[in-house]
Design an enzyme around this catalytic site. Sequence first.
Site, PDB file in Angstrom:
ATOM      1  N   GLU A 184      49.168 -53.212  51.107  1.00  0.00           N
ATOM      2  CA  GLU A 184      50.140 -52.203  50.514  1.00  0.00           C
ATOM      3  C   GLU A 184      49.678 -50.736  51.354  1.00  0.00           C
ATOM      4  O   GLU A 184      48.658 -50.266  51.139  1.00  0.00           O
ATOM      5  CB  GLU A 184      50.228 -51.826  49.317  1.00  0.00           C
ATOM      6  CG  GLU A 184      51.455 -50.943  49.161  1.00  0.00           C
ATOM      7  CD  GLU A 184      51.916 -50.650  47.727  1.00  0.00           C
ATOM      8  OE1 GLU A 184      52.114 -51.726  46.997  1.00  0.00           O
ATOM      9  OE2 GLU A 184      52.465 -49.674  47.415  1.00  0.00           O
ATOM     10  N   THR A 206      47.355 -41.280  43.158  1.00  0.00           N
ATOM     11  CA  THR A 206      46.445 -42.122  43.878  1.00  0.00           C
ATOM     12  C   THR A 206      46.254 -41.690  45.279  1.00  0.00           C
ATOM     13  O   THR A 206      47.420 -41.593  46.152  1.00  0.00           O
ATOM     14  CB  THR A 206      47.015 -43.606  43.982  1.00  0.00           C
ATOM     15  OG1 THR A 206      47.233 -44.196  42.640  1.00  0.00           O
ATOM     16  CG2 THR A 206      45.853 -44.461  44.546  1.00  0.00           C
ATOM     17  N   ARG A 261      45.795 -47.220  34.289  1.00  0.00           N
ATOM     18  CA  ARG A 261      44.723 -46.368  34.646  1.00  0.00           C
ATOM     19  C   ARG A 261      43.652 -46.201  33.592  1.00  0.00           C
ATOM     20  O   ARG A 261      43.810 -46.443  32.418  1.00  0.00           O
ATOM     21  CB  ARG A 261      45.074 -44.951  35.125  1.00  0.00           C
ATOM     22  CG  ARG A 261      46.334 -44.806  36.119  1.00  0.00           C
ATOM     23  CD  ARG A 261      46.254 -43.158  36.557  1.00  0.00           C
ATOM     24  NE  ARG A 261      45.249 -42.511  37.061  1.00  0.00           N
ATOM     25  CZ  ARG A 261      45.050 -42.039  38.367  1.00  0.00           C
ATOM     26  NH1 ARG A 261      46.311 -42.634  39.213  1.00  0.00           N
ATOM     27  NH2 ARG A 261      44.277 -41.640  39.064  1.00  0.00           N
ATOM     28  N   ARG A 293      46.820 -42.499  31.215  1.00  0.00           N
ATOM     29  CA  ARG A 293      47.404 -41.340  30.770  1.00  0.00           C
ATOM     30  C   ARG A 293      48.923 -41.548  31.140  1.00  0.00           C
ATOM     31  O   ARG A 293      49.714 -40.719  30.614  1.00  0.00           O
ATOM     32  CB  ARG A 293      46.955 -40.325  32.083  1.00  0.00           C
ATOM     33  CG  ARG A 293      47.418 -40.472  33.535  1.00  0.00           C
ATOM     34  CD  ARG A 293      47.346 -39.741  34.656  1.00  0.00           C
ATOM     35  NE  ARG A 293      45.918 -39.495  34.995  1.00  0.00           N
ATOM     36  CZ  ARG A 293      45.656 -39.153  36.076  1.00  0.00           C
ATOM     37  NH1 ARG A 293      46.468 -38.790  37.204  1.00  0.00           N
ATOM     38  NH2 ARG A 293      44.502 -39.134  36.527  1.00  0.00           N
ATOM     39  N   HIS A 331      50.976 -48.926  36.676  1.00  0.00           N
ATOM     40  CA  HIS A 331      49.435 -48.931  37.035  1.00  0.00           C
ATOM     41  C   HIS A 331      48.762 -48.367  35.703  1.00  0.00           C
ATOM     42  O   HIS A 331      49.069 -47.499  35.030  1.00  0.00           O
ATOM     43  CB  HIS A 331      49.439 -47.613  37.862  1.00  0.00           C
ATOM     44  CG  HIS A 331      47.934 -47.269  38.437  1.00  0.00           C
ATOM     45  ND1 HIS A 331      47.678 -46.206  39.389  1.00  0.00           N
ATOM     46  CD2 HIS A 331      46.669 -47.824  38.211  1.00  0.00           C
ATOM     47  CE1 HIS A 331      46.336 -46.228  39.380  1.00  0.00           C
ATOM     48  NE2 HIS A 331      45.955 -46.972  38.813  1.00  0.00           N
ATOM     49  N   HIS A 368      56.016 -43.122  35.448  1.00  0.00           N
ATOM     50  CA  HIS A 368      56.317 -41.687  34.913  1.00  0.00           C
ATOM     51  C   HIS A 368      57.348 -41.677  33.722  1.00  0.00           C
ATOM     52  O   HIS A 368      57.756 -40.758  33.388  1.00  0.00           O
ATOM     53  CB  HIS A 368      56.617 -40.988  36.212  1.00  0.00           C
ATOM     54  CG  HIS A 368      55.277 -40.876  37.035  1.00  0.00           C
ATOM     55  ND1 HIS A 368      54.040 -40.128  36.640  1.00  0.00           N
ATOM     56  CD2 HIS A 368      55.237 -41.154  38.526  1.00  0.00           C
ATOM     57  CE1 HIS A 368      53.122 -40.374  37.470  1.00  0.00           C
ATOM     58  NE2 HIS A 368      53.535 -41.006  38.691  1.00  0.00           N
ATOM     59  N   HIS A 402      54.542 -45.292  48.031  1.00  0.00           N
ATOM     60  CA  HIS A 402      53.694 -43.858  47.717  1.00  0.00           C
ATOM     61  C   HIS A 402      54.608 -42.522  48.156  1.00  0.00           C
ATOM     62  O   HIS A 402      54.457 -42.371  49.455  1.00  0.00           O
ATOM     63  CB  HIS A 402      52.127 -43.641  48.051  1.00  0.00           C
ATOM     64  CG  HIS A 402      51.605 -42.729  46.985  1.00  0.00           C
ATOM     65  ND1 HIS A 402      51.828 -41.483  47.071  1.00  0.00           N
ATOM     66  CD2 HIS A 402      50.952 -42.824  45.811  1.00  0.00           C
ATOM     67  CE1 HIS A 402      51.057 -40.923  45.895  1.00  0.00           C
ATOM     68  NE2 HIS A 402      50.570 -41.895  45.311  1.00  0.00           N
ATOM     69  N   GLU A 429      49.172 -52.729  38.780  1.00  0.00           N
ATOM     70  CA  GLU A 429      48.135 -51.902  39.850  1.00  0.00           C
ATOM     71  C   GLU A 429      47.054 -51.597  39.098  1.00  0.00           C
ATOM     72  O   GLU A 429      47.127 -51.077  37.749  1.00  0.00           O
ATOM     73  CB  GLU A 429      48.909 -50.394  40.091  1.00  0.00           C
ATOM     74  CG  GLU A 429      49.545 -50.551  41.139  1.00  0.00           C
ATOM     75  CD  GLU A 429      50.269 -49.314  41.588  1.00  0.00           C
ATOM     76  OE1 GLU A 429      49.681 -48.249  41.273  1.00  0.00           O
ATOM     77  OE2 GLU A 429      51.508 -49.391  42.474  1.00  0.00           O
ATOM     78  N   ASN A 488      58.360 -48.512  40.303  1.00  0.00           N
ATOM     79  CA  ASN A 488      57.030 -48.088  39.562  1.00  0.00           C
ATOM     80  C   ASN A 488      57.595 -47.443  38.374  1.00  0.00           C
ATOM     81  O   ASN A 488      58.403 -46.302  38.622  1.00  0.00           O
ATOM     82  CB  ASN A 488      56.224 -47.339  40.371  1.00  0.00           C
ATOM     83  CG  ASN A 488      55.053 -46.765  39.816  1.00  0.00           C
ATOM     84  OD1 ASN A 488      55.064 -46.546  38.596  1.00  0.00           O
ATOM     85  ND2 ASN A 488      53.903 -46.995  40.493  1.00  0.00           N
TER      86      ASN A 488
HETATM   87  N1  PXP Z   1      52.187 -47.918  45.639  1.00  0.00           N
HETATM   88  C1  PXP Z   1      51.049 -47.807  44.810  1.00  0.00           C
HETATM   89  C2  PXP Z   1      49.855 -48.578  45.410  1.00  0.00           C
HETATM   90  C3  PXP Z   1      50.877 -46.773  44.122  1.00  0.00           C
HETATM   91  O1  PXP Z   1      49.656 -46.347  43.606  1.00  0.00           O
HETATM   92  C4  PXP Z   1      52.058 -45.783  43.823  1.00  0.00           C
HETATM   93  C5  PXP Z   1      51.816 -44.541  42.833  1.00  0.00           C
HETATM   94  O2  PXP Z   1      51.215 -45.210  41.488  1.00  0.00           O
HETATM   95  C6  PXP Z   1      53.198 -46.157  44.391  1.00  0.00           C
HETATM   96  C7  PXP Z   1      53.296 -47.205  45.199  1.00  0.00           C
HETATM   97  C8  PXP Z   1      54.530 -45.358  44.160  1.00  0.00           C
HETATM   98  O3  PXP Z   1      54.336 -44.114  44.389  1.00  0.00           O
HETATM   99  P1  PXP Z   1      55.593 -42.951  44.015  1.00  0.00           P
HETATM  100  O4  PXP Z   1      55.339 -42.857  42.341  1.00  0.00           O
HETATM  101  O5  PXP Z   1      55.031 -41.838  44.604  1.00  0.00           O
HETATM  102  O6  PXP Z   1      56.637 -43.495  44.389  1.00  0.00           O
END
Ligand code: PXP
Length: 249
Positions: free
Chosen positions: A155, A105, A49, A53, A47, A14, A198, A74, A11
């Site tokens: 998930e 999330t 949003r 952001r 994602h 960030h 997550h 996402e 992901n």
């Molecule tokens: N899976 C989903 C569905 C998420 O919303 C997120 C965060 O956007 C992640 C995985 C990844 O989480 P993290 O950034 O905490 O590893």
Amino acid sequence: MTEHSLRLGVNIDHVATVRNARGGAYPDPLRAALAAQTAGADGITAHLREDRRHISDTDIDRLMESLTVPLNFEMAATDEMQAIALRHKPHAVCIVPEKREERTTEGGLEVAREENRLAHFIAPLREAGCRVSIFIAADKRQIDAAHRIGAEVIELHTGAYCDAFADGRIEEHQKEFESLREMSAYAHSLGLEVHAGHGLTYDTVAPIAAFPEVKELNIGHFLIGESIFLGLQPAIAEMRRLMDQARNG
Ligand code: PXP
């Protein structure tokens, strides 16, 4: 590329968070996604949003144009996001809950109470060829509902499991772990493909990676943070190593 029995989705949200802190063009999430691809990511997750952001509409356009691994898009279950997904037709769409004021999330999607609406919402996405995944807590009610609405993938939210570990709440951590283990097996028995993610880190990934039913882990924030110290490619390679070790014993 090697076909992994446990896929790693990286992901890159960030990277965009850091870029947006200054409003310029760098660091570029597409460059990070391409580097992650080279480092062995099996997919890229982003994602979009409602408040934009981190990832922007242009980021999604560029990812769709350039990636050779699948994009897991996402999004919240809104008309705006559905239209964007139908325009791009990414490999996978993961439906997540979204609250404006949250930092991330926070919980899984409430599928059981919104079954009708969600069934109608995901139908056109499935018809367009997207694999629809639903981000939920390890809760039998939600899994049953996700199955009934026709999702192919769930998930499981690993946030509570990871937070309890980070805070030293060991009993709760163990309890969350057991729920994730039981519910992975349960969802798999219904024919659902099981993903998880997550908050996962080097310290928390192995027990989840060892579940034989889990096909994919989606990991972002920790990897982007760790890349400050190791570089993105070594940070991903280490996560891949821990996942493979846990999986293959
Ligand atoms: N899976 C989903 C569905 C998420 O919303 C997120 C965060 O956007 C992640 C995985 C990844 O989480 P993290 O950034 O905490 O590893």
